[in-house]
Scaffold this active site. Structure first.
Site, PDB file in Angstrom:
ATOM      1  N   SER A  80       0.792  -1.361  -0.002  1.00  0.00           N
ATOM      2  CA  SER A  80       0.023  -0.307  -0.173  1.00  0.00           C
ATOM      3  C   SER A  80       0.805   1.253  -0.058  1.00  0.00           C
ATOM      4  O   SER A  80       0.185   2.308   0.084  1.00  0.00           O
ATOM      5  CB  SER A  80      -0.835   0.060   1.274  1.00  0.00           C
ATOM      6  OG  SER A  80      -1.659  -1.177   1.276  1.00  0.00           O
ATOM      7  N   GLY A  81       2.164   1.232  -0.204  1.00  0.00           N
ATOM      8  CA  GLY A  81       3.035   2.312   0.009  1.00  0.00           C
ATOM      9  C   GLY A  81       3.870   2.380   1.298  1.00  0.00           C
ATOM     10  O   GLY A  81       4.145   3.439   1.738  1.00  0.00           O
ATOM     11  N   THR A  82       3.983   1.260   1.976  1.00  0.00           N
ATOM     12  CA  THR A  82       4.569   1.299   3.204  1.00  0.00           C
ATOM     13  C   THR A  82       6.071   1.869   3.132  1.00  0.00           C
ATOM     14  O   THR A  82       6.610   2.792   3.940  1.00  0.00           O
ATOM     15  CB  THR A  82       4.826  -0.050   3.786  1.00  0.00           C
ATOM     16  OG1 THR A  82       3.587  -0.876   3.583  1.00  0.00           O
ATOM     17  CG2 THR A  82       5.020  -0.347   5.299  1.00  0.00           C
ATOM     18  N   THR A  83       6.875   1.694   1.993  1.00  0.00           N
ATOM     19  CA  THR A  83       8.162   1.720   1.906  1.00  0.00           C
ATOM     20  C   THR A  83       8.309   3.532   2.039  1.00  0.00           C
ATOM     21  O   THR A  83       9.162   4.084   2.273  1.00  0.00           O
ATOM     22  CB  THR A  83       8.881   1.290   0.657  1.00  0.00           C
ATOM     23  OG1 THR A  83       8.312  -0.177   0.543  1.00  0.00           O
ATOM     24  CG2 THR A  83      10.237   1.247   0.710  1.00  0.00           C
ATOM     25  N   HIS A 144       2.282  -4.943   9.576  1.00  0.00           N
ATOM     26  CA  HIS A 144       1.239  -5.392   8.438  1.00  0.00           C
ATOM     27  C   HIS A 144       0.233  -5.892   9.263  1.00  0.00           C
ATOM     28  O   HIS A 144      -0.888  -6.338   8.736  1.00  0.00           O
ATOM     29  CB  HIS A 144       1.603  -6.327   7.486  1.00  0.00           C
ATOM     30  CG  HIS A 144       2.491  -5.689   6.389  1.00  0.00           C
ATOM     31  ND1 HIS A 144       2.337  -4.385   5.875  1.00  0.00           N
ATOM     32  CD2 HIS A 144       3.800  -6.281   6.001  1.00  0.00           C
ATOM     33  CE1 HIS A 144       3.381  -4.437   5.075  1.00  0.00           C
ATOM     34  NE2 HIS A 144       3.977  -5.158   5.024  1.00  0.00           N
ATOM     35  N   ARG A 166      -4.728   1.049   0.407  1.00  0.00           N
ATOM     36  CA  ARG A 166      -4.433   1.475  -1.077  1.00  0.00           C
ATOM     37  C   ARG A 166      -5.806   0.709  -1.768  1.00  0.00           C
ATOM     38  O   ARG A 166      -6.328   0.041  -1.320  1.00  0.00           O
ATOM     39  CB  ARG A 166      -3.167   0.921  -1.511  1.00  0.00           C
ATOM     40  CG  ARG A 166      -2.912   1.468  -2.983  1.00  0.00           C
ATOM     41  CD  ARG A 166      -1.553   0.609  -3.310  1.00  0.00           C
ATOM     42  NE  ARG A 166      -1.031   1.120  -4.699  1.00  0.00           N
ATOM     43  CZ  ARG A 166      -0.077   0.782  -5.320  1.00  0.00           C
ATOM     44  NH1 ARG A 166       0.611  -0.340  -4.678  1.00  0.00           N
ATOM     45  NH2 ARG A 166       0.312   1.343  -6.523  1.00  0.00           N
ATOM     46  N   TYR A 232      -3.275   5.724  -0.292  1.00  0.00           N
ATOM     47  CA  TYR A 232      -2.085   5.697  -1.054  1.00  0.00           C
ATOM     48  C   TYR A 232      -2.439   7.143  -2.148  1.00  0.00           C
ATOM     49  O   TYR A 232      -1.937   7.722  -2.670  1.00  0.00           O
ATOM     50  CB  TYR A 232      -1.776   4.452  -1.824  1.00  0.00           C
ATOM     51  CG  TYR A 232      -0.679   4.325  -2.706  1.00  0.00           C
ATOM     52  CD1 TYR A 232       0.568   4.229  -2.508  1.00  0.00           C
ATOM     53  CD2 TYR A 232      -0.912   4.724  -4.292  1.00  0.00           C
ATOM     54  CE1 TYR A 232       1.760   4.139  -3.226  1.00  0.00           C
ATOM     55  CE2 TYR A 232       0.016   4.592  -4.919  1.00  0.00           C
ATOM     56  CZ  TYR A 232       1.414   4.450  -4.761  1.00  0.00           C
ATOM     57  OH  TYR A 232       2.438   4.481  -5.688  1.00  0.00           O
ATOM     58  N   GLY A 304       4.883   2.417  -8.952  1.00  0.00           N
ATOM     59  CA  GLY A 304       4.362   3.510  -7.893  1.00  0.00           C
ATOM     60  C   GLY A 304       3.257   4.531  -8.683  1.00  0.00           C
ATOM     61  O   GLY A 304       3.465   5.343  -8.645  1.00  0.00           O
TER      62      GLY A 304
HETATM   63  S1  PPS Z   1       5.546  -3.691   1.404  1.00  0.00           S
HETATM   64  O1  PPS Z   1       6.410  -4.888   0.536  1.00  0.00           O
HETATM   65  O2  PPS Z   1       4.126  -4.229   1.958  1.00  0.00           O
HETATM   66  O3  PPS Z   1       6.372  -3.046   2.302  1.00  0.00           O
HETATM   67  O4  PPS Z   1       5.434  -2.822   0.152  1.00  0.00           O
HETATM   68  P1  PPS Z   1       4.742  -1.327   0.152  1.00  0.00           P
HETATM   69  O5  PPS Z   1       6.096  -0.588   0.225  1.00  0.00           O
HETATM   70  O6  PPS Z   1       3.665  -1.105   1.028  1.00  0.00           O
HETATM   71  O7  PPS Z   1       4.350  -1.221  -1.417  1.00  0.00           O
HETATM   72  C1  PPS Z   1       4.927  -1.165  -2.438  1.00  0.00           C
HETATM   73  C2  PPS Z   1       4.066  -0.356  -3.637  1.00  0.00           C
HETATM   74  O8  PPS Z   1       4.569   1.117  -3.282  1.00  0.00           O
HETATM   75  C3  PPS Z   1       5.198   1.553  -4.357  1.00  0.00           C
HETATM   76  N1  PPS Z   1       6.266   2.721  -3.974  1.00  0.00           N
HETATM   77  C4  PPS Z   1       5.917   3.915  -4.269  1.00  0.00           C
HETATM   78  N2  PPS Z   1       5.101   4.630  -4.411  1.00  0.00           N
HETATM   79  C5  PPS Z   1       5.172   5.972  -4.349  1.00  0.00           C
HETATM   80  N3  PPS Z   1       6.097   6.689  -4.114  1.00  0.00           N
HETATM   81  C6  PPS Z   1       7.390   5.972  -3.485  1.00  0.00           C
HETATM   82  N4  PPS Z   1       8.343   6.617  -3.004  1.00  0.00           N
HETATM   83  C7  PPS Z   1       7.154   4.633  -3.509  1.00  0.00           C
HETATM   84  N5  PPS Z   1       7.984   3.614  -3.014  1.00  0.00           N
HETATM   85  C8  PPS Z   1       7.413   2.435  -3.246  1.00  0.00           C
HETATM   86  C9  PPS Z   1       5.788   0.290  -5.032  1.00  0.00           C
HETATM   87  O9  PPS Z   1       6.306   0.606  -6.287  1.00  0.00           O
HETATM   88  C10 PPS Z   1       4.757  -0.457  -4.957  1.00  0.00           C
HETATM   89  O10 PPS Z   1       3.540  -0.340  -5.679  1.00  0.00           O
HETATM   90  P2  PPS Z   1       3.533  -1.090  -7.393  1.00  0.00           P
HETATM   91  O11 PPS Z   1       2.119  -0.856  -7.717  1.00  0.00           O
HETATM   92  O12 PPS Z   1       3.888  -2.565  -7.240  1.00  0.00           O
HETATM   93  O13 PPS Z   1       4.430  -0.082  -8.123  1.00  0.00           O
END
Ligand code: PPS
Length: 338
Positions: A80-83, A144, A166, A232, A304
């Site tokens: 969901s954008g954790t990182t 999570h 998300r 997200y 992303g």
């Molecule tokens: S995890 O494994 O649950 O911790 O993954 P998580 O970080 O929640 O989700 C990964 C998706 O977030 C996108 N992502 C980002 N989006 C916007 N900005 C930033 N900086 C960013 N960093 C990671 C990542 O690409 C994954 O989404 P998808 O749709 O697969 O691209």
């Protein structure tokens, strides 16, 4: 490689205690009912599904984690954008300490190392009581896990929880790609259809997704000063406004001078997908200590984008998932875009 250093008798005693406690947690885990996610058994514990290796960890967290009122807990549905949010919260909190230059920690360490998952700290069947006690406040801890699985003391402690979810269709597609990137090469990759069937029944790591989201949503309505609920898509739509809201929630509001200096915009730019996905440690570094669950940090960065599900899900699948989610969230006041 250096041989592992032998444990002192006291440390060995502590280690024995940890292993004994874990044995109990693993015994509980071994009795749980399981469903199949592709070829993986996925156990159900207290109404939620967990990655097989993380059930005993969840029980360990429930049994031993001691929250502090100052803790900041980032809770998310996977993918969901954790990182992203880990980076943003780290920047908000540490903006007086680290300039946004080449020495910034986020250019040298993964957001997952700077802002660890609780389950990572409990990895290798350890109870990281001393490690957690030694962390300075405010501790940044991520999970999570569903709200109901956290020790009751988390809510009682008055610590702050930031929850991020998300659109389920994008979260599902992101998960499908992530599984593809992270499972050992010897295991057959599930097709999107193979993964969709269990997902639509709620069978997914930390699923059912809708129950996970609802638990945090309802708590955010009950106690908005302690639980902040984010999507997200809203972050993508207006990251700056949400960075300001987050800073207010964390009692770290931006000053007038900071606003004039463009600190909010700097944080948004610094934590953007475009910037973070090109950082060497995020492109080439490894996630995880245990060799069974080690993979490249690049798995956390794919596209992303909002709406990428359209490239991968059939119309029928999308309609089915929308209907399920709509029914499950009915009456809650929470909606996701179709
Ligand atoms: S995890 O494994 O649950 O911790 O993954 P998580 O970080 O929640 O989700 C990964 C998706 O977030 C996108 N992502 C980002 N989006 C916007 N900005 C930033 N900086 C960013 N960093 C990671 C990542 O690409 C994954 O989404 P998808 O749709 O697969 O691209």
């Amino acid at each position: 490689m250096d041989p592992p250093s032998p444990l002192t008798p006291k440390a060995q005693n502590g280690r024995d205690e940890e292993l004994k406690a874990y044995k109990e947690y693993e015994d509980i885990a071994s009795t749980l009912p399981c469903e199949l996610l592709g070829s993986f058994p996925i156990p159900k514990y207290q109404n939620f599904f967990y990655p097989n290796h993380l059930v005993s960890t969840t029980i360990a967290v429930q049994s031993t984690f001691q929250p502090r009122p100052s803790d900041i807990i980032l809770a998310t549905q996977p993918k969901s954008g954790t990182t992203w949010l880990k980076s943003i919260i780290f920047c908000i909190l540490n903006r007086a300490r680290f300039a946004f230059d080449d020495d910034h920690p986020l250019l040298h360490s993964s957001p997952h190392d700077l802002f660890p998952f609780l389950h990572t700290l409990y990895e290798d069947r350890t109870l990281p009581i001393e490690l957690l006690a030694s962390m300075p406040s405010p501790r940044l801890l991520a999970t999570h896990n569903p709200l109901s699985s956290l020790p009751a003391s988390v809510l009682d402690s008055g610590c702050r929880i930031v929850y991020l979810c998300r659109n389920p269709k994008d979260a599902f597609v992101s998960m499908w790609h992530y599984i593809d990137q992270t499972i050992p090469s010897t295991i057959k990759r599930p097709s999107i259809e193979e993964l969709f069937e269990p997902f639509s029944k709620g069978i997914m790591a930390y699923g059912p997704l809708w129950d996970h989201v609802l638990e945090y949503w309802e708590e955010s309505l009950r106690r908005p000063e302690k639980v902040m609920f984010l999507k997200y898509e809203d972050m993508m739509d207006n990251a700056g406004a949400n960075v300001r809201k987050l800073a207010d929630f964390l009692e770290m509001a931006f000053t007038e001078d900071e606003e004039k200096e463009g600190v909010v915009e700097e944080i948004v730019r610094f934590c953007s997908f475009e910037k973070m996905s090109t950082v060497k440690v995020n492109k080439e570094g490894k996630h995880g200590k245990d060799s069974c669950h080690t993979f490249c940090n690049s798995a956390f960065f794919r596209k992303g984008k909002v709406g990428d599900w359209k490239e991968h899900m059939s119309e029928e699948m999308a309609r089915r998932l929308d209907d399920i989610v709509e029914k499950k969230l009915q009456g809650s006041g929470l909606t996701f875009q179709k």
